[in-house]
Design a protein around this motif. Structure first.
Motif, PDB file in Angstrom:
ATOM      1  N   MET A 271       0.840  -1.199   0.000  1.00 19.29           N
ATOM      2  CA  MET A 271       0.000   0.000   0.000  1.00 19.29           C
ATOM      3  C   MET A 271       0.873   1.247   0.000  1.00 19.29           C
TER       4      MET A 271
ATOM      5  N   LEU B 120      -4.971   6.885   0.028  1.00 20.61           N
ATOM      6  CA  LEU B 120      -4.250   5.820  -0.652  1.00 20.61           C
ATOM      7  C   LEU B 120      -3.828   6.319  -2.020  1.00 20.61           C
TER       8      LEU B 120
ATOM      9  N   SER C  75      -2.395   5.214  -5.913  1.00 21.47           N
ATOM     10  CA  SER C  75      -2.372   4.063  -6.806  1.00 21.47           C
ATOM     11  C   SER C  75      -0.938   3.635  -7.127  1.00 21.47           C
TER      12      SER C  75
ATOM     13  N   GLN D  32      -6.260  -2.399   2.692  1.00 26.72           N
ATOM     14  CA  GLN D  32      -5.770  -3.210   1.571  1.00 26.72           C
ATOM     15  C   GLN D  32      -6.889  -3.452   0.557  1.00 26.72           C
TER      16      GLN D  32
ATOM     17  N   CYS E 287      -7.283  -0.347  -1.396  1.00 32.42           N
ATOM     18  CA  CYS E 287      -6.091  -0.197  -2.241  1.00 32.42           C
ATOM     19  C   CYS E 287      -6.203  -1.078  -3.482  1.00 32.42           C
TER      20      CYS E 287
ATOM     21  N   ASN F 291      -6.381   0.070  -7.409  1.00 35.99           N
ATOM     22  CA  ASN F 291      -5.447  -0.380  -8.441  1.00 35.99           C
ATOM     23  C   ASN F 291      -6.117  -1.178  -9.560  1.00 35.99           C
TER      24      ASN F 291
ATOM     25  N   GLU G 190       5.816  -3.050  -1.085  1.00 36.68           N
ATOM     26  CA  GLU G 190       5.833  -2.217  -2.298  1.00 36.68           C
ATOM     27  C   GLU G 190       7.233  -2.125  -2.906  1.00 36.68           C
TER      28      GLU G 190
END
Lengths: 327, 327
Positions: free
Chosen positions: A1, A17, A19, A50, A53, A57, A206
């Motif tokens: 994230m 959040l 992308s 999550q 997120c 995405n 990430e």
């Protein structure tokens, strides 16, 4: 994230959040009021965050908007503690020569660390107000970690498990004031004005393989007034973030949201350049016999961006700041 | 006005006004959610708080209750910054001998100060969990001030005007860890676990003539395991709180609620005793040729209370704590 914090007039700002591609943002007020709030309730909010997120995405989240790094505060505009190590020994050895201070005992085996102010961090594009050019204005490019709760006397391995987020930061320093404060033994205070942060804080996953052995294995590309200054690699850190967090927690518990920094990223090979002016100056003195580079002047700009080893942009975004006279 | 903070499970606790005689308390949720909230909105809330305080002291306020110091957190359980000076030069000179550290440059003219953790203060009767007796557990009795917003580079006179509240505190210290951290030049970190505060924070007018020239002119009575340890006088402070706050704000603004400490209260005349063990130990070494006093053991207790020059109890209340092993 990936998280960022938009300025909204409150001390902790509004968490969003971001992308994967860094272009879109999604507010999550129904999950957390701020990033600090999220960190304080991580076990409860990590799952719902999550889920949002993933939807962001996949392009399936409602209410997304263009992500604007210029509108960002630091990911944590204030935090419970800000503790900065000096984990790149190459930098530490050079700074001993720059400051002409006595050798630090147990330098290779015990991390050194100072406590900084954590109530007034700067955003990635905020001006940097300072009282005077004569103080020796310098940047310091670093990586850092944001912790969940760390119990007193946690081991390095247990401490590493407490890392929630990774950040990129600029530990602004006033070099004319540092040596005196080191000689008092009480440590840096006036030599360390407000620290600035890149806009995006990321969970360790990430970074993929670029997060390993408790280190950020990425190059930190630094430019001063548009010219290349250096791109030292974070993998050369002599102490891991687990070591640093454990050092910080030796006689105190750390509350959620505490930030621990790496110290200036620095590499033994001169070709990497530097992530702070003081280091370049002492290298000039050693290699060329005289210091050629001055410190920053009002109006000067610094830019910092981490990149993966394949040259692609890192997830933290860019720090780009101008030094200005304090009103 | 006299303020205390009752523990209520929230990070900032519940602020109450305390009566002149220290016996009654009055909650003021309609005016401020916490003492930190009050300090952040002082210009708006000071008038209404004074009105409630006057009603409390006239016996005309509704909803008062018995004030219980044992139920108190620190007046500010967390604060934006905690910056501790060493403004009693007698203490500083003795500590140089105790720690065998080099003389501090400009010791008489520039205050020394370290940044401490401010996210996890202890209440006046809280146990003090620490990892081990071998760390050299010591108390340090001090006075401190709580500031409103202080602009960067404020003068000592302007800084003194920013003082909102005065506090009494115990700056817990681990003496086996201090000398190494001084020698690193990065300052105290592991040597300074959570700091504890007496229950009541007061506006300067509550001290009358005992607040003058930026100093708290009161004796700090310290007992260790029920035995008299010392009662040094705060009027002997070599730098004023105006000097200390200005030093702290030289290159940063201070946000409302920041706390600046005096360092260990210490007097040149030996008859006053000491407010920390390390100082007594070095005096024993100097005057008697050997150190006779050890540091604290688990189960030991320390008690601190400030008194006016006429011997009457000060308004801060009592710190009384026991050292226990961390779980």
């Amino acid at each position: 994230m990936k998280f960022a914090t938009l300025k909204d007039g409150t001390p902790d700002g509004r968490v969003v959040l971001v992308s994967c591609d860094g272009r879109r943002a999604l507010a999550v007020p129904q999950i957390a009021a701020s990033l600090l709030d999220a960190l304080q309730r991580w076990s409860v909010v990590a799952g719902p965050l999550q889920e949002r997120c993933d939807a962001l995405n996949r392009g399936e989240a409602q209410g997304t908007f263009a992500f604007d790094p210029v509108a960002c505060a630091a990911p944590l505009p204030r935090s419970p503690q800000w503790l900065d190590g000096s984990a790149f020994l190459n930098h530490g050895r050079l700074m001993e020569q720059a400051f002409n201070t006595p050798p630090i005992p147990q330098f290779d085996t015990v991390p050194v660390m100072y406590q900084g102010a954590s109530d007034d961090f700067l955003g990635p594009h905020d001006d940097v107000p300072l009282p005077g050019e004569a103080d020796g204005i310098d940047f310091e490019g670093e990586f850092g970690v944001v912790c969940g709760p760390v119990p007193m006397a946690a081991s390095p391995a247990a401490s590493l498990e407490c890392v929630r987020l990774i950040v990129q930061l600029n530990d602004w320093s006033l070099r004319a004031l540092g040596p005196h404060e080191m000689k008092t033994g009480f440590g840096f205070l006036q030599a360390k004005p407000s620290t600035a942060f890149a806009p995006v804080a990321v969970t360790p996953d990430e970074l993929g393989d670029a997060w390993g052995d408790g280190r950020v294995r990425m190059r930190l590309h630094v430019q001063w007034n548009g010219e290349r200054f250096g791109e030292p690699h974070g993998g050369e850190m002599n102490f891991s973030f687990g070591d640093l967090v454990a050092h910080a927690a030796r006689t105190r518990r750390l509350t959620a949201g505490s930030i621990v920094g790496s110290g200036t990223v620095s590499n033994v090979l001169r070709a990497a350049g530097s992530a702070c002016i003081a280091e370049r100056r002492v290298i000039e003195k050693i290699d060329q016999g005289e210091i050629r580079t001055g410190f920053m002047r009002f109006g000067d700009r610094v830019r910092m961006q981490a990149r993966f080893d394949d040259g692609s942009d890192g997830p933290f975004g860019v720090i780009e700041q101008q030094v200005v006279p304090a009103r």
